[in-house]
Design an enzyme around this catalytic site. Structure first.
Site, short mmCIF file in Angstrom:
data_model
loop_
_atom_site.label_atom_id
_atom_site.label_comp_id
_atom_site.label_asym_id
_atom_site.label_seq_id
_atom_site.Cartn_x
_atom_site.Cartn_y
_atom_site.Cartn_z
N CYS A 1 30.51 -47.05 -24.04
CA CYS A 1 31.83 -47.50 -24.49
C CYS A 1 31.90 -47.69 -26.01
O CYS A 1 33.00 -47.71 -26.57
CB CYS A 1 32.21 -48.80 -23.80
SG CYS A 1 32.42 -48.63 -22.02
N GLN B 1 28.70 -51.70 -13.45
CA GLN B 1 29.24 -52.66 -14.41
C GLN B 1 30.04 -53.77 -13.74
O GLN B 1 30.05 -54.91 -14.20
CB GLN B 1 30.11 -51.94 -15.44
CG GLN B 1 29.31 -51.14 -16.44
CD GLN B 1 30.13 -50.74 -17.65
OE1 GLN B 1 31.14 -51.33 -17.97
NE2 GLN B 1 29.68 -49.71 -18.34
N ARG C 1 51.75 -54.84 -19.34
CA ARG C 1 52.66 -55.33 -18.31
C ARG C 1 53.20 -56.70 -18.73
O ARG C 1 52.56 -57.73 -18.47
CB ARG C 1 51.96 -55.41 -16.96
CG ARG C 1 51.44 -54.07 -16.45
CD ARG C 1 50.99 -54.12 -15.01
NE ARG C 1 49.92 -55.08 -14.79
CZ ARG C 1 48.63 -54.82 -14.94
NH1 ARG C 1 48.24 -53.63 -15.36
NH2 ARG C 1 47.74 -55.75 -14.70
N SER D 1 39.53 -54.11 -17.46
CA SER D 1 40.29 -53.08 -18.18
C SER D 1 40.67 -51.96 -17.22
O SER D 1 39.93 -51.66 -16.28
CB SER D 1 39.47 -52.52 -19.35
OG SER D 1 38.24 -51.99 -18.88
N HIS E 1 41.47 -48.92 -21.96
CA HIS E 1 40.10 -48.69 -22.43
C HIS E 1 39.70 -47.23 -22.19
O HIS E 1 38.94 -46.93 -21.28
CB HIS E 1 39.17 -49.65 -21.69
CG HIS E 1 37.73 -49.59 -22.08
ND1 HIS E 1 37.28 -49.01 -23.26
CD2 HIS E 1 36.62 -50.04 -21.44
CE1 HIS E 1 35.95 -49.12 -23.31
NE2 HIS E 1 35.53 -49.73 -22.23
N CYS F 1 30.80 -54.20 -25.90
CA CYS F 1 29.74 -54.13 -24.90
C CYS F 1 29.64 -52.70 -24.38
O CYS F 1 30.63 -51.96 -24.33
CB CYS F 1 30.00 -55.10 -23.76
SG CYS F 1 31.55 -54.83 -22.86
#
Length: 394
Positions: free
Chosen positions: A91, A152, A211, A248, A349, A379
């Site tokens: 990431c 994860q 949202r 995410s 993400h 992270c």
């Protein structure tokens, strides 16, 4: 010693990686190529002057295979003489690309470099680079960690359990991320960082995952997303409280940063916006996996010669609400300074693009709020994390 400065930073709107998502019809090579053109157009520099283009992408397979950064540069009609490469630090791939580009400028290897990233999670789904029946870990790695590594989502559950972060707190944090992002969007605070994207169905101009009506009460109705009985006996401390709402989403997007030295910027008549002050990358427990942001923050502050109190704004990637809440608990950072315009839970993400997306948001938020120092940390799978300190240039 030479320095490295950010001259410009742009990102696409972040699309939902679902049928009908704004960017699902755009090939990732085209998505990144359009972003690179937008970056160059804003600066007005001759693209022949760029020494290297370093891009981040996580699932480098299929439409994102074979050095997608180079492919995007060429697809955009840019000079063949400019090299490009694609890196994978999960990431944090495009944040790592920033570090590599800045380090090249500081060392004198480059005068001008571009760091960027792309991920089309609708067209190249997560784990596309691990075909069924293949094993990316081999026998020795799982043997080192009794019972093997975990997904994860399970790591997020372990973090929530270790830091006693309950479902109510995670849902409240997630709702606030949406509220902050919606307020920033309504106020036009993302306008300076956004580069609209032509698509087969029209022009994509706004982030899709925000949202505004999200509340803790709405999120409380969602089921835990990662319940797996195979982990219940191994980790009896898990309370199964991580949901799609406090994690995410899955997204498409691209982003890019132009980095030079101060001397080069002055010679070309470019106005630097921020100095890349300090960098750090760390490894941590690959079972908890997502807690590397804690030591990475400490390490980059030490390298910068700064204290936490010196930092005006923080961007901490919201892979999961539990990650940011654990980071706040360990560092003592003021939550009012963290992800002030919302984070990845609301904005999205798109993995390989997220590092430079956070940087776009941070640079603009620093300017909007008159901040001097900003700190960004991400992270990453496998127990990795990058951290960067930026210093505003006025």
């Amino acid at each position: 010693m030479r320095d490295a400065v950010i001259v410009e930073v742009v990102r696409t709107p972040i699309g939902r990686a679902k049928p009908g998502g704004a960017l699902t019809g755009v090939h990732p090579v085209e998505l990144l190529g359009q972003t690179l053109l937008a970056l160059l157009d804003r600066t007005g520099i001759d693209p022949e002057l760029v020494d290297d283009v370093i891009g981040g992408c996580v699932d480098q397979v299929g439409e994102q295979a074979k050095n997608t950064t180079r492919n995007a540069w060429l697809a955009a009609g840019l000079p063949e003489s400019v090299p490009a490469t694609t890196v994978d630090r999960q990431c944090g791939s495009s944040q790592q690309a920033v570090h590599f580009a800045a380090q090249g400028v500081i060392s004198g290897a480059y005068d001008i470099a571009i760091a960027c990233g792309v991920e089309s999670m609708s067209r190249v789904p997560m784990w596309s680079n691990v075909p069924p029946g293949t094993d990316p870990f081999g026998p020795s790695l799982p043997a080192r960690y009794d019972g093997g590594l975990v997904p994860q989502g399970i790591s997020a559950e372990l973090i929530a359990a270790q830091w006693s972060i309950g479902r109510t707190r995670m849902d409240a944090y997630a709702a606030e991320s949406h509220q902050r992002a919606a307020a920033a969007q309504a106020a036009g605070l993302f306008a300076a960082e956004l580069a609209p994207v032509p698509t087969p169905t029209g022009l994509a101009t706004a982030d899709e995952s925000i949202r505004p009506a999200t509340t803790p009460e709405v999120l409380a109705g969602l089921r835990p997303a990662f319940v797996d009985p195979t982990f219940s006996d191994r980790f009896p401390q898990i309370n199964w409280s991580v949901t799609a709402g406090n994690s995410s989403p899955v997204n498409d997007g691209a982003s890019a940063v132009l980095i030079t030295s101060s001397d080069t910027a002055a010679r070309l008549g470019l106005r630097p916006r921020a100095r890349l002050h300090s960098f750090a990358v760390t490894g941590s427990d690959p079972l908890l996996m997502l807690t590397g942001v804690i030591p990475a923050t400490r390490k980059v502050l030490q390298r910068a010669g700064l204290d936490l109190a010196d930092i005006d704004l923080f961007e901490v990637n919201e892979a999961f609400a539990a990650v940011v809440l654990a980071w706040i608990a360990e560092t003592g950072a003021d939550p009012a300074k963290v992800n002030v315009n919302g984070g990845a839970i609301a904005l999205g993400h798109p993995l390989g693009a997220s590092g430079t997306r956070l940087m776009a948001t941070l640079v603009n938020a620093m300017e909007q709020r008159g901040a001097r120092y900003g700190l960004q940390t991400m992270c990453e799978a496998g127990g990795l994390a990058n951290a960067t300190v930026l210093e505003a240039i006025r």
